[in-house]
Every structure is written in structure tokens, then in C-alpha cells.
Design a protein around this motif. Sequence first.
Motif, mmCIF file in Angstrom:
data_model
loop_
_atom_site.group_PDB
_atom_site.id
_atom_site.type_symbol
_atom_site.label_atom_id
_atom_site.label_comp_id
_atom_site.label_asym_id
_atom_site.label_seq_id
_atom_site.Cartn_x
_atom_site.Cartn_y
_atom_site.Cartn_z
ATOM 1 N N GLY A 1 0.814 -1.211 0.000
ATOM 2 C CA GLY A 1 0.000 0.000 0.000
ATOM 3 C C GLY A 1 0.844 1.255 0.000
ATOM 4 N N ARG A 2 1.897 1.276 0.841
ATOM 5 C CA ARG A 2 2.785 2.442 0.850
ATOM 6 C C ARG A 2 3.476 2.622 -0.498
ATOM 7 N NH1 ARG A 2 3.936 0.832 6.358
ATOM 8 N NH2 ARG A 2 5.625 -0.487 5.603
ATOM 9 N N GLU A 3 3.905 1.508 -1.087
ATOM 10 C CA GLU A 3 4.576 1.594 -2.386
ATOM 11 C C GLU A 3 3.631 2.109 -3.463
ATOM 12 O OE1 GLU A 3 6.816 -1.361 -5.600
ATOM 13 O OE2 GLU A 3 6.142 -2.122 -3.657
ATOM 14 N N THR A 4 2.403 1.634 -3.443
ATOM 15 C CA THR A 4 1.419 2.095 -4.429
ATOM 16 C C THR A 4 1.110 3.573 -4.256
ATOM 17 O OG1 THR A 4 0.412 -0.106 -4.494
ATOM 18 C CG2 THR A 4 -0.901 1.730 -5.324
ATOM 19 N N ALA A 5 0.927 4.023 -2.995
ATOM 20 C CA ALA A 5 0.660 5.437 -2.753
ATOM 21 C C ALA A 5 1.823 6.300 -3.226
ATOM 22 C CB ALA A 5 0.390 5.668 -1.260
ATOM 23 N N GLY A 6 3.058 5.848 -2.960
ATOM 24 C CA GLY A 6 4.215 6.604 -3.433
ATOM 25 C C GLY A 6 4.295 6.650 -4.941
ATOM 26 N N ALA A 7 4.000 5.509 -5.587
ATOM 27 C CA ALA A 7 4.035 5.484 -7.051
ATOM 28 C C ALA A 7 2.966 6.395 -7.650
ATOM 29 C CB ALA A 7 3.843 4.053 -7.542
ATOM 30 N N MET A 8 1.772 6.421 -7.022
ATOM 31 C CA MET A 8 0.713 7.306 -7.515
ATOM 32 C C MET A 8 1.126 8.774 -7.379
ATOM 33 S SD MET A 8 -2.621 5.310 -5.948
ATOM 34 C CE MET A 8 -3.773 6.560 -6.520
ATOM 35 N N LEU A 9 1.753 9.128 -6.256
ATOM 36 C CA LEU A 9 2.193 10.510 -6.067
ATOM 37 C C LEU A 9 3.272 10.882 -7.093
ATOM 38 C CD1 LEU A 9 2.301 10.722 -2.171
ATOM 39 C CD2 LEU A 9 0.753 11.959 -3.698
ATOM 40 N N ARG A 10 4.205 9.938 -7.340
ATOM 41 C CA ARG A 10 5.254 10.225 -8.322
ATOM 42 C C ARG A 10 4.676 10.352 -9.725
ATOM 43 N NH1 ARG A 10 7.901 6.380 -5.099
ATOM 44 N NH2 ARG A 10 7.341 4.719 -6.579
ATOM 45 N N SER A 11 3.675 9.489 -10.040
ATOM 46 C CA SER A 11 3.084 9.526 -11.372
ATOM 47 C C SER A 11 2.310 10.815 -11.603
ATOM 48 C CB SER A 11 2.161 8.315 -11.559
ATOM 49 O OG SER A 11 1.519 8.350 -12.810
ATOM 50 N N ALA A 12 1.653 11.319 -10.535
ATOM 51 C CA ALA A 12 0.842 12.532 -10.678
ATOM 52 C C ALA A 12 1.582 13.782 -10.232
ATOM 53 C CB ALA A 12 -0.446 12.378 -9.859
ATOM 54 N N GLN A 13 2.899 13.654 -10.025
ATOM 55 C CA GLN A 13 3.649 14.767 -9.447
ATOM 56 C C GLN A 13 3.550 16.034 -10.279
ATOM 57 O OE1 GLN A 13 7.721 13.810 -8.731
ATOM 58 N NE2 GLN A 13 8.141 15.671 -7.550
ATOM 59 N N LYS A 14 3.700 15.886 -11.590
ATOM 60 C CA LYS A 14 3.687 17.074 -12.454
ATOM 61 C C LYS A 14 2.304 17.686 -12.579
ATOM 62 C CE LYS A 14 3.200 14.324 -16.707
ATOM 63 N NZ LYS A 14 3.117 13.033 -16.008
ATOM 64 N N ASP A 15 1.284 16.959 -12.147
ATOM 65 C CA ASP A 15 -0.091 17.475 -12.261
ATOM 66 C C ASP A 15 -0.721 17.740 -10.901
ATOM 67 O OD1 ASP A 15 -0.417 17.216 -15.187
ATOM 68 O OD2 ASP A 15 -0.174 15.072 -14.785
ATOM 69 N N LEU A 16 0.080 17.705 -9.836
ATOM 70 C CA LEU A 16 -0.478 17.936 -8.503
ATOM 71 C C LEU A 16 -1.040 19.341 -8.357
ATOM 72 C CD1 LEU A 16 1.986 16.106 -6.073
ATOM 73 C CD2 LEU A 16 -0.329 15.434 -6.737
ATOM 74 N N SER B 1 -2.798 9.732 -11.923
ATOM 75 C CA SER B 1 -1.926 8.661 -11.441
ATOM 76 C C SER B 1 -2.265 7.325 -12.082
ATOM 77 C CB SER B 1 -2.039 8.541 -9.920
ATOM 78 O OG SER B 1 -3.365 8.235 -9.536
ATOM 79 N N ARG B 2 -2.944 7.349 -13.223
ATOM 80 C CA ARG B 2 -3.387 6.114 -13.868
ATOM 81 C C ARG B 2 -2.226 5.243 -14.323
ATOM 82 N NH1 ARG B 2 -4.008 10.374 -17.176
ATOM 83 N NH2 ARG B 2 -3.215 10.260 -19.322
ATOM 84 N N ASP B 3 -1.060 5.863 -14.664
ATOM 85 C CA ASP B 3 0.078 5.053 -15.106
ATOM 86 C C ASP B 3 0.534 4.097 -14.009
ATOM 87 O OD1 ASP B 3 0.012 6.361 -17.519
ATOM 88 O OD2 ASP B 3 1.533 7.851 -16.967
ATOM 89 N N ALA B 4 0.626 4.597 -12.777
ATOM 90 C CA ALA B 4 1.024 3.728 -11.666
ATOM 91 C C ALA B 4 -0.023 2.652 -11.402
ATOM 92 C CB ALA B 4 1.244 4.569 -10.404
ATOM 93 N N LEU B 5 -1.288 2.994 -11.564
ATOM 94 C CA LEU B 5 -2.341 2.003 -11.359
ATOM 95 C C LEU B 5 -2.349 0.958 -12.464
ATOM 96 C CD1 LEU B 5 -5.236 4.378 -10.206
ATOM 97 C CD2 LEU B 5 -3.811 2.914 -8.785
ATOM 98 N N GLU B 6 -2.029 1.368 -13.695
ATOM 99 C CA GLU B 6 -1.968 0.412 -14.799
ATOM 100 C C GLU B 6 -0.854 -0.615 -14.586
ATOM 101 O OE1 GLU B 6 -1.515 2.676 -18.338
ATOM 102 O OE2 GLU B 6 -3.640 3.200 -18.494
ATOM 103 N N GLU B 7 0.299 -0.169 -14.062
ATOM 104 C CA GLU B 7 1.406 -1.096 -13.822
ATOM 105 C C GLU B 7 1.028 -2.176 -12.815
ATOM 106 O OE1 GLU B 7 4.667 1.208 -12.537
ATOM 107 O OE2 GLU B 7 4.948 2.273 -14.455
ATOM 108 N N ARG B 8 0.125 -1.859 -11.904
ATOM 109 C CA ARG B 8 -0.266 -2.825 -10.872
ATOM 110 C C ARG B 8 -1.572 -3.526 -11.186
ATOM 111 N NH1 ARG B 8 2.943 0.814 -9.243
ATOM 112 N NH2 ARG B 8 4.355 0.526 -7.468
ATOM 113 N N GLY B 9 -2.100 -3.277 -12.401
ATOM 114 C CA GLY B 9 -3.312 -3.953 -12.819
ATOM 115 C C GLY B 9 -4.566 -3.453 -12.165
ATOM 116 N N TRP B 10 -4.534 -2.214 -11.615
ATOM 117 C CA TRP B 10 -5.704 -1.638 -10.948
ATOM 118 C C TRP B 10 -6.444 -0.664 -11.840
ATOM 119 C CZ3 TRP B 10 -3.556 -0.307 -5.356
ATOM 120 C CH2 TRP B 10 -3.197 -1.509 -4.749
#
Length: 735
Positions: free
Chosen positions: A16-31, A107-116
Motif C-alpha cells: 500500500g505504501r509503495e502504491t501510494a508513493g508510485a501514484m504521487l510520483r506519477s501525478a507529481q507534475k499534475d499535482l 496517477s493512472r500510469d502507476a495504477l496500470e502497472e499494478r493492474g488496478w
Amino acid sequence: MSSALDEDTRRTLDAGRETAGAMLRSAQKDLQKVFIVFLVGFIGSFYALRLYIWEFLRNVTEARMSAATAEDLQIIAQTPFDVILLQAKIGLITGIIMAIPVFLYFSRDALEERGWWPSTPVARWKIAAGGLLSATLFVAGLVYGYAVFFPVMFSFLANNAISAGFKPTYSIVLWAQFIFLLTLSFGLAAQLPLVMSALSYTEIVPYETFRDRWRYAVVGMVAAGALFTPPDPFTQIMWAVPMLVLYGFSLYLAKVVVTAKRGSERLDVWTAAGRHWNLILGVGVVGGFLVYAFYAYGGLERANDLLAWMGTSRRLLTPGSTLPVTPAVALAVWTTAGGLVAGAVGFMYFVYAELEAAVEPAEVGDPTEIDLSALDADGIRAAPPEAFADLSEEEALTMANEAMDDDEKEKARAILERFDEAEERRAAEGEGEGDAPQSASEEIGDRASRAGGTFLDEFTDGETDEDDIGGYYTDVAFILDSLTSRAFRIAAVFGIVLASTFGWLYTGGIGRVFEQFLSQLPDDVTATDQIEVVALHPMEALIFEVKFSTLIAVLVTLPIVAYYAWPALRERGFVRGNRNLIFGWVAALVVGLFAGFALGYTTVAPTVISYLVAEGVRAEMVIAYRITNFFWLIFFTTAGIGLLTDVPVLMLLLNTAGVSYRTMRDRWREVTVGILGFAAVATPADVMTMFLVTIPLMVAYGVGLGVLFAVTLGGRRDLSGSEPSEGDQGADAEV
């Protein structure tokens, strides 16, 4: 702390922590965009509340109230920061809700990598149609709540408080939270068609489950209406009927979706509707004409006469009274709306008929060739008897064991039940005696009982010794089982007392109690009319009435429960003697209760409340007590004195029934936990009040122990006339 977590939990938290971090990194430029959306929602709702919504909610609350009731209604701020903090809290929640979809999109790119994220692209028109339908249903729920339900409900609640002698002085925080909670509930309830359709389409919950369990849904909705709405039958109907209609529409929509899926490209919805366009148009025209005829040819007057005959003051309004248009234009609008609704109903009917016909019936094959191992528990029970005709004991046991290994205990049980039925049929036909399947059922049943054991087995290691928790559980289960045959009588007494007490309070009894109690206070306290009881929450008076009625019903029902449970208690060694002793117990407890009540009502309560009021009057304050606090104070200082008196009396009575002094002395911890649980449920949601109830009761329990110590000579004898056991004597000697 991490050592207290097992490996699976730690792995889940890390993921969960890894996914949250990946979502933040993926959406960083659009925060920044996400924050802008949040800020728009926060500021927009903050100022909308300030400029428009408070006034709108006030108008909704007073829409059906009389002028006198609306004048008595007040909405107050209890602290200087109530309004500003409430607006900020609502703005914060609104901003977060608006920002979450935007954040998920970026943050859809990070979710796509994890199949979510959906891997198959969905047509935009389907997303738009689903979103539009969801928004339409949500708005429809809000319109019904604000236009129909809320005005009637608030009018009833305010009138009920005023008729009882209280002033509806709502806290803006409690009032707003109540409205927004109901708003959310209506909006979410309106999503029922989408939820049921989605669950049926994905087969997470089969459509047949919703269809076959509709009776449970009806009972649940009616029960929810009885619990969460005022006890006015008209208001409960206003809650339950729309929910039932919505459930019926949801069933229809789920059926259409599932049938279309199973029909799979054999029929198009719009093509099916096109074949019957003339009939659909005709149904719409007839529906519009019926609405027009209702208003134009005296239907409105007859409906209002019927409402008057039923004794209600509510009336249907004429066209134009609720819309800012002329009566002729309003009649045209209502006629058009009726035609559209009727046309929609016709459209749904003919589409449903076409879809139903499109699903071809499945070909019936040889029932003996059914693969039983591929069926679930319901499939096993629904399979024809021929499928089990040639099933041997070894095959049945093997399939049941496989089901048990797959943690499908219901399937294993169903296989053995059907096998036993097949054996009985063969035995009846002279083909076998049926002894073997019984042993097979016993073997697999033993596995099922071990696999389906209760959580208490984890604490008892499978033991049911009288000295551990398993023994307590066995005793409780035995006593409750003895009450099963009397459950209807117990429930009937409880329900009658609850309904009678609530009806008396609801019809003005609580106001009469208030006036009678004020007459007991000194003249210098009541002469200035300084005491005022207010309701800070719209449901506060009703909630108090329900709680008080439940408490009275419990006190009245307890002797009946004890009477019917006495044989089981005696068999388990808890009590001795004939259960007719209960009648003497009730008499003794009633005498103690009324003696304590008389002392509290004539002396304790007036003295305490007079002192409290006098202090407030001396400080030139307005005395406005909250309903729950004031009436619980009266209850604790009147009937509470009687209950405290009954504690030592009850302990003496229990000793006459065989409950020893040592048992009551050693079980003080369990008694404390029970009293705390009772106080948490039966008193206002206040920790201080809970302890104010618990401490006097425990003091009374200590007094009872002291009386028992003196009467029983330190536990060496008891009032039942029998000598204590050797274990008790040895323990007392050690003490």
C-alpha cells in the motif's frame, strides 16, 4: 509494533505504501491541477454555504411548518467558532471529494502497472452514459428528499417537541450534520439501480439472488424506515414506498442487463424498442391524458376529500402553486411529465419482453452426465435426483473431502445430504439398506464440525471445562436454548411494554411528567419561569423517548426471562428452589424500587435541581437544559435511587436462590463490566455520565456485599438453608 504484525499484514502495508508513493510520483507534475480542483471545491462550497445554502436549508426546514411553529424554531451556534468551522469542514470534504477523481486520473500510469486500471478501453459514450445516469439518480434522490421528505419530517419533529413542552432550539452543527447525512443517504440510495445492475452483470451477486430475496429486502427497508424516521406512519410510508419502487426498478434494470449479456448480440435494445414504437407512443399518450383528466375533471378534489376522510391535514396542491408559471402552463408541464413517465414504462416493458424472448431455453441433456464436482452448493441442491442415482459412497466421500479441502463446507454437506437421499430411495426400492452412507456422513460431518467451530475454540483449545471460557459459553448456550420455545412470549411482552411506554411519551406524557416535576420545585425557582428545556438535535426528543421506553421494557421483561430460564439455571447449578420464587422477587424489587423512587422524587431530585437552577438564576443566566441531560438527571435522581436500593435487595434474593456470597464477591469484575456496558448503551453519549451511573451502582454492589457478609456470617451459610460446598468453605477458610 512491527513485530506484532504477521508477514501477510506487513506485506500488504508495504504494498500500500509503495502504491501510494508510485501514484504521487506519477501525478507529481499534475499535482497543481489536483490542488486547484480541491481549492475550487473548498472555496466554492465555503462561500455557497455562507451566501445561499444556510438560507435554503432554513427554508426547507420551515416549508411545512405553521407560522407559530416556525417562529418557535431557533437555530443557534453553541460556540463562537461553530459556523466558521462547520463551513470549513464541509468545504474541506467537498474539495477532497472533487479532487480524488482528478488525482486518480493523473496517477493512472502507476495504477496500470499494478493492474488496478481497466486494461480494456471502454467506449467514452458508455462512461458518459453511466456518469450521466449516476448523476441523474443522485439528483433525483436529493430532489425527493428536499422537496417532499425533509419538509414533512422537520414539521413533524418540531411539532412533537413543542407539544411535549420543549423548544426546538437546534444547534447549527447538529442540524446541518443531520441534514447532510440524510442528503447523502438519499443520494446513495438512489444509486441502487446501478449497484444492483453492476453486481448482476459481473455476477458478483447473481440476479437470481436479488430476485429470490426480495422479501428480505422489503422487510429490511420497512425496518430501516421504522428505525431512522419519525414514528409517524405517513413519514414511514414516504421513506419505505420510494425505496420499494426503487428496488423494483433496480430488479428490472438488472434483469435487462443480465438478459442482454446472456442474449449476447442476439438483440439490440433500440431495435427491440423500434418494433413497438407505436405501442410505446400510445402508452405515453394515455398516461399524459390520465394526468390531465385527474386535474381537469375533479380528481384532485376527490383525492383531497379522501385525505380529509383519513384524518390527515395534508392536501395535494393545484397546478401552478409549486411552479412559477400560470395554472394552464403548469397543467401542460404535468401532463407532459405524465406522458414521458408512462412512455418510459412502456419502453421498459417492451424491451424486457423482447430480451426475455431472445434468451433461448437451454437444451436439457442427460441428468446422469452432470459433473457434480463443477457445481457449487446451490447447484448440488438443485441438481435432479438422477444425477445421484449411480453415485457410490466412495465417490460421494471423495467429492465431499475435496470440497472440505477447498473450504467449501456447504458444498460438502450438500453432497452428503443428496447422497443420503439417493440411498434412502434405493433402500425404499429394495436395492440397499442405506447403512453405509450414514457412516460416511458421520465421518465428513465430524470434519465439518471441526472446520466450522466457533472462535471460542481458539481460546479453549477445544475444551469445555466449567472453569474456563468454554464452560461459560456452554452454560450461556444451554440457557438461551431453553428460552427458544418462549421467545415469542418474551418478545411480545417486550414489544407491548415498549410500544405502550413510547406511545404514552409520544402523545404528551413526557410533557406532563415535566410539568408535574416542576410543581415539586420551590416557588422561588419556578416563579420566574427560568427553566427551559430545549432540543439541540431534530431527533433528540424521539431518541430519548425510544431509549427510555426500551429501558422500561427491559426492566419489565427481565423477571419474565428469569422465570422461563429458571429451570435451566437450576440445572446448571446457578440457582436452587422453585421458580415461583420469582413472584416474590418481583414484589420485593418493586417495593424497593418504589420506596427509592418516592425518596428521590420528593426529596433528592427537587433538592439537586433546585440547587442547580438557583445557582444559574443567581448568576442571571438563561436556564436552557438539553432534553437528554435534563430528563436523565430526573431519572437518575428518582428511579435511579430506587434501582440503587434494589441492588442489595437483589443480592439477598439471589443468595436465597443459592448464589453464594463468595461467588458474588469473586465475580465483581464481571459485574463491573456488565454495568459499564449497560451504562454505555442506556445513558447519553457522555463518558462522565457513564461513570456517574457506574460508580453509584458499584457502591450499591459493595453495600450489598457488606450486608451479605453480615447476614451469611462471612459466607459460612446462605439464606437458601443449605450449607456451602466444601470448596467454598476451604476458600473462606483461606481468606
